[in-house]
Design an enzyme around this catalytic site. Structure first.
Site, mmCIF file in Angstrom:
data_model
loop_
_atom_site.group_PDB
_atom_site.id
_atom_site.type_symbol
_atom_site.label_atom_id
_atom_site.label_comp_id
_atom_site.label_asym_id
_atom_site.label_seq_id
_atom_site.Cartn_x
_atom_site.Cartn_y
_atom_site.Cartn_z
ATOM 1 N N ASP A 67 0.814 -1.207 0.000
ATOM 2 C CA ASP A 67 0.000 0.000 0.000
ATOM 3 C C ASP A 67 0.852 1.263 0.000
ATOM 4 O O ASP A 67 2.077 1.206 0.188
ATOM 5 C CB ASP A 67 -0.980 0.010 1.195
ATOM 6 C CG ASP A 67 -0.319 -0.410 2.510
ATOM 7 O OD1 ASP A 67 0.918 -0.342 2.596
ATOM 8 O OD2 ASP A 67 -1.042 -0.800 3.438
ATOM 9 N N ASN A 136 -8.221 -2.541 14.061
ATOM 10 C CA ASN A 136 -9.602 -2.844 13.652
ATOM 11 C C ASN A 136 -9.646 -4.035 12.679
ATOM 12 O O ASN A 136 -10.658 -4.273 12.032
ATOM 13 C CB ASN A 136 -10.258 -1.608 13.017
ATOM 14 C CG ASN A 136 -9.559 -1.169 11.733
ATOM 15 O OD1 ASN A 136 -8.588 -1.795 11.310
ATOM 16 N ND2 ASN A 136 -10.037 -0.112 11.110
ATOM 17 N N HIS A 138 -7.758 -4.455 9.931
ATOM 18 C CA HIS A 138 -7.436 -4.230 8.512
ATOM 19 C C HIS A 138 -6.129 -4.918 8.114
ATOM 20 O O HIS A 138 -5.232 -5.099 8.932
ATOM 21 C CB HIS A 138 -7.446 -2.742 8.134
ATOM 22 C CG HIS A 138 -6.317 -1.915 8.632
ATOM 23 N ND1 HIS A 138 -6.472 -0.861 9.505
ATOM 24 C CD2 HIS A 138 -4.983 -1.950 8.359
ATOM 25 C CE1 HIS A 138 -5.307 -0.287 9.734
ATOM 26 N NE2 HIS A 138 -4.379 -0.940 9.054
ATOM 27 N N GLU A 143 -9.951 -1.756 4.893
ATOM 28 C CA GLU A 143 -10.656 -1.445 6.129
ATOM 29 C C GLU A 143 -11.874 -2.360 6.309
ATOM 30 O O GLU A 143 -12.295 -3.036 5.355
ATOM 31 C CB GLU A 143 -11.107 0.033 6.086
ATOM 32 C CG GLU A 143 -9.943 1.026 6.029
ATOM 33 C CD GLU A 143 -9.270 1.245 7.394
ATOM 34 O OE1 GLU A 143 -9.331 0.357 8.261
ATOM 35 O OE2 GLU A 143 -8.656 2.327 7.569
#
Ligand code: GLP
Length: 246
Positions: A67, A136, A138, A143
């Site tokens: 990313d 969370n 990811h 996400e």
């Protein structure tokens, strides 16, 4: 899933860097998927030391970064381009054509995503994908709620992720709001995966994974469907109770 529980981040870096080194020795033209974030930084440091110590030839490997932030200049200290060239590609002596990174500065981001997906195919896909995990759940910047069949795409970062990454920036408002990430289906095509989780703030994500269920609200759980995953996890990241199983 092969689970290796380690005492702390230092041990995680040792185990993970040895795992990567073995993969390169077994396949000198390895395509290595690279993650960023705080978790793998010690692994990369130890990898550099081990490569130098054992004089490992990396001239035939390729790296594929997961990313990149949208809109950060390459010379910005927190762009993944800058971080990886400084801490990994430079010390490993990789040439620019060995290291693929999405271009978050491309004016046409949709085109960039298509180009990047094709570039991964062109190198034959990823042999070993290193992954961290967000608090969370990811993976890359996929996400919660990201479709499991997603390819490389542009994402709006959640507040949780922007807050978590604010520690790397001088001012929290500098954290970009968007990023390009390799998609979940692209990650799942990797032939093997090395997932790293360190620290108690990752225990919810780890327990969701270890519940064995697949829940798109916890993207990391998709790895339960992958045939070759090694999880290196610190004791504090591996909660005893699997709340998400209930
Ligand atoms: C970052 C990266 C991910 C990384 C995750 C966890 O935002 N895009 O690739 O795995 O979040 O980061 P850290 O290891 O710093 O907790």
């Amino acid at each position: 899933m092969n689970i290796l529980t380690v005492k702390n981040g230092k041990e995680l870096s040792d185990v993970a860097s040895s795992h990567i080194l073995k993969a390169v020795k077994d396949k000198p033209d390895l395509v290595l998927g690279i993650a960023t974030g705080g978790t793998p930084s010690g692994t990369y440091q130890q990898l550099v030391e081990k490569v130098q110590l054992h004089s490992v030839d990396l001239s035939n490997i390729k790296t594929v970064n997961l990313d990149e932030y949208v809109g950060l200049a390459r010379n910005h200290e927190e762009s993944y381009w800058h971080y990886l060239h400084e801490h990994l590609y430079g010390p490993l002596g990789l040439s620019p054509d060995q290291a693929l990174i999405p271009n978050g500065l491309n004016e046409n981001l949709e085109k960039e995503c298509v180009r990047y997906e094709k570039a991964i195919e062109k190198v034959g896909g990823v042999d070993l994908q290193i992954l961290g995990v967000g608090r969370n759940g990811h993976i890359g910047f996929n996400e919660p709620g990201t479709p499991l069949d997603s390819k490389t795409h542009v994402v709006e970062l959640t507040d949780s992720t922007r807050q978590a990454n604010a520690r790397f920036f001088d001012d929290p408002s500098e954290v970009p709001t968007r990023a390009i990430t390799v998609g979940i289906s692209t990650i799942m095509k990797s032939r093997s995966i090395l997932l790293l989780a360190s620290g108690k703030e990752k225990s919810d994500a780890v327990s969701a994974l270890l519940s064995g269920k697949i829940d798109p609200q916890w993207p990391v759980t998709v790895l339960n469907q992958h045939p070759d995953v090694t999880l290196v996890v610190t004791e504090d990241a591996k909660a005893e109770e699997h709340e998400h199983a209930e």
